[in-house]
Write an enzyme that holds these catalytic residues in place. Structure first.
Site, PDB file in Angstrom:
ATOM      1  N   THR A 370       0.904  -1.146   0.000  1.00 26.92           N
ATOM      2  CA  THR A 370       0.000   0.000   0.000  1.00 26.92           C
ATOM      3  C   THR A 370       0.939   1.191   0.000  1.00 26.92           C
ATOM      4  OG1 THR A 370      -1.542  -1.240   1.337  1.00 26.92           O
ATOM      5  CG2 THR A 370      -1.787   1.141   1.411  1.00 26.92           C
ATOM      6  N   ASP A 412      -9.594  -8.598   2.542  1.00 29.25           N
ATOM      7  CA  ASP A 412      -9.953  -7.688   3.637  1.00 29.25           C
ATOM      8  C   ASP A 412     -11.362  -7.969   4.181  1.00 29.25           C
ATOM      9  OD1 ASP A 412      -7.595  -6.216   3.876  1.00 29.25           O
ATOM     10  OD2 ASP A 412      -8.169  -4.830   2.289  1.00 29.25           O
TER      11      ASP A 412
HETATM   12  O1  DON Z   1      -7.356  -1.671   3.118  1.00 31.53           O
HETATM   13  C1  DON Z   1      -6.639  -2.232   3.939  1.00 31.53           C
HETATM   14  O2  DON Z   1      -6.778  -2.117   5.129  1.00 31.53           O
HETATM   15  C2  DON Z   1      -5.535  -3.125   3.426  1.00 31.53           C
HETATM   16  N1  DON Z   1      -5.859  -3.611   2.119  1.00 31.53           N
HETATM   17  C3  DON Z   1      -4.262  -2.345   3.442  1.00 31.53           C
HETATM   18  C4  DON Z   1      -3.081  -3.206   3.122  1.00 31.53           C
HETATM   19  C5  DON Z   1      -1.806  -2.586   3.503  1.00 31.53           C
HETATM   20  O3  DON Z   1      -1.739  -1.510   4.014  1.00 31.53           O
HETATM   21  C6  DON Z   1      -0.606  -3.394   3.258  1.00 31.53           C
HETATM   22  N2  DON Z   1       0.596  -2.639   3.497  1.00 31.53           N
HETATM   23  N3  DON Z   1       1.518  -2.979   4.139  1.00 31.53           N
END
Ligand code: DON
Length: 561
Positions: A370, A412
């Site tokens: 992310t 998620d």
């Molecule tokens: O939306 C979310 O909470 C996750 N898909 C975020 C993933 C994330 O931040 C991975 N990074 N390290």
């Protein structure tokens, strides 16, 4: 229940050199600032601002540029949230989180015995939500930008067409993912050179991605959602066991939401609402902490850490049991952030005499997938964007010759009751998969205001650790008097209830602090560094703008003028 202190042997055997930033000073500027995980993307943002664009133009240009120079995480195959504070005082959130395909259902990842099919939520076409990034960025631009789509997309197209120099940091990740790239001819053609990973300094040219971006620049989001791009994604999805249809793309929509708002010691905290849990959970923690006797400047005291960890415990419990996509379920946000509720919980924390850890240990594999960036322009418009493809290189699939990875955001969701997802979250039925629903996120792009003035712009990757990372960064500034660079680089800890253990970055706790926490009944577990805050802070007296890139992302840069 045993009060075992779980600390790996490596807990005190870290190499300080790896943990200490080069400099504890942020970058300063008078007029504007752009902070991202990749210097080339920060430069794109600054160039747009210098060419007369506003923060929204720059945010859109950076969003596309990161999709090229940060292929693990920047994206057009995922989704996210853009929080905007306008100089006129208005705030808004553009929700471009991906949606479950229309054919998705609650049991789609379970076998006939109701058990999760291993790996099914984290790779392949079934694990992908319908991407929102292109429509999100385009909506922001057409509503609030001042430049043309072609203008803001030109730098990204150039970077894809002419290439960018692969960094040492890129090569580490490319090496790990080489087997995955090898397994797909179209990914190998982009990310491998004669079957081998790129060396640092070599030029990575992404012709397929350049062509996709050119099509979007010329024809707009319709190319992605109604035209040949949707067609190719759907064709690839159907050829590989996916369920995406043309209708999913034609119906995809973004929406504007009212931000979450709370106060912390006189500052206004503005963040994103469900379908992200980020803002609510952050504000719940802050509201609890505001009622607790945290000692200023004592971020290493076991007592302070105890209060902060307990706030994380309650807020994560509520996150995991109460929240989901508001278009499908009711989110009791008002109740969770009410004085009555939060002061009750603070009182419970004050009355806690014994910590009883549950025997629940699950390993976390931290990945960086992310990305967050922060921008402020000369007029005082501020933008915080966090967007994701979830897993590293998302679902690890590139449709046809489109040149970008699809996300694996379906992980998620609450996929299987009582079972953890890749971030060890056990979530409720409110976050069950439904046709067209958005999975609950932890992304937390956040802006802190001091009266009517922007004070901080920040956010981070890290799954659920995003929320605690943003929390600790702002506590480090507001309570502990650190500058923004120190606040970001200071080692972190994270607690989310399950697993019942405090994750600790190297150097986060002194020996005595760790010992005191152990005596209180906490379990600690050493972890490699995580998350990456890219933030801005504005000195309220002389209006100097400070930008800071997280030392955990050595390719990042705060650029200002
Ligand atoms: O939306 C979310 O909470 C996750 N898909 C975020 C993933 C994330 O931040 C991975 N990074 N390290």
């Amino acid at each position: 229940m045993k009060n075992t202190w779980i600390v790996s042997a490596s807990f005190f055997l870290f190499t300080p050199a790896a943990c200490v930033a080069d400099t504890a000073l942020p970058v300063s500027a008078k007029h504007a600032m752009v902070v991202t995980e990749k210097r080339a993307a920060s430069q794109v943002g600054i160039d747009i601002l210098k060419a007369g664009g506003n923060a929204i133009d720059a945010a859109v240009a950076v969003g596309y540029a990161l999709a090229v120079v940060n292929p693990c995480c920047g994206n057009i195959g995922g989704g996210g949230f853009m929080l905007v504070h306008f100089a006129n005082g208005k705030n808004t959130v553009i929700n471009f989180r991906g949606k479950a395909p229309l054919k998705a259902n609650k049991n789609m990842f379970l076998d006939t015995n109701g058990k999760l099919k291993p790996g099914s939520t984290t790779s392949g076409y079934l694990s992908a939500s319908i991407p929102g990034t292109v429509l999100g960025l385009d909506t922001a631009l057409s509503k609030y930008g001042s430049m043309s789509r072609k203008q803001v997309m030109a730098p990204a197209i150039k970077l894809a067409q002419q290439g960018y120099r692969v960094s040492d940091y890129d090569t580490e990740w490319f090496a790990i993912y080489t087997p995955a790239f090898r397994s797909q001819r179209n990914a190998a053609a982009i990310f491998l050179k004669k079957g081998k990973p790129y060396d640092s300094g070599e030029l990575l040219i992404q012709t397929d991605l350049a062509n996709t971006l050119k099509l979007i620049a010329e024809k707009g989001p319709d190319a992605f959602y109604k035209g040949s791009i949707a067609q190719q994604i759907v064709k690839s999805s159907q050829a590989h066991g996916g369920i995406m249809t043309r209708q999913d793309f034609a119906q995809y929509s973004v929406e504007e939401l009212t931000p979450i708002w709370c106060q912390y010691h006189g500052y206004s905290v503005i963040s994103v609402p469900p379908p992200s849990s980020g803002g609510v959970t952050l504000c719940e923690m802050l509201s609890l902490l505001q009622n607790l006797p945290l000692q200023d400047n004592n971020y290493q005291s076991a007592k302070n850490i105890h209060y902060i960890v307990e706030s994380m415990r309650y807020a994560f419990y509520d996150r995991n049991t109460q929240l989901g996509d508001p278009n499908f379920v009711n989110n009791p946000v008002k109740k969770l952030l009410s004085n009555q509720y939060t002061s009750q919980l603070s009182q419970r924390i004050l009355n806690t005499t014994e910590i009883k850890p549950e025997d629940l240990m699950v390993d976390i594999h931290e990945q960086t997938d992310t990305t967050h960036y922060s921008i402020i322009d000369t007029k005082g418009n501020a933008v915080a964007v966090t967007y994701t493809i979830n897993g590293f290189f998302g679902a690890n699939v590139i449709p046809d010759h489109l040149g970008f990875f699809l996300n694996d955001d379906m992980d998620d969701f609450t996929v299987s009751p009582g079972q953890t997802n890749k971030f060890n979250l056990i979530q409720s039925s409110k976050n069950h998969i439904e046709s067209g629903k958005r999975p609950l996120s932890s992304m937390a792009p956040t802006i802190i205001m001091n009266n009517k003035n922007v004070f901080m712009v920040l956010g981070s990757p890290g799954g659920p650790r995003i929320i605690t990372t943003v929390l600790l960064t702002l506590l480090n500034v507001i309570d502990n008097g650190m500058n923004i660079k120190q606040a970001i680089d200071t080692p972190r800890y994270h607690y989310q209830g399950i697993p019942d253990v405090i994750d600790v970055e190297p150097l986060a706790f002194s020996y005595l602090t760790a010992l005191n926490l152990k005596m209180m009944g906490y379990r600690l577990r050493s972890q490699p560094t995580w998350a990456a805050v890219e933030a801005i802070l504005i000195d309220q007296k002389d209006k100097t703008i400070y930008g800071a890139n997280d030392y955990r992302r050595p390719d990042g840069a705060a650029l200002g003028y």
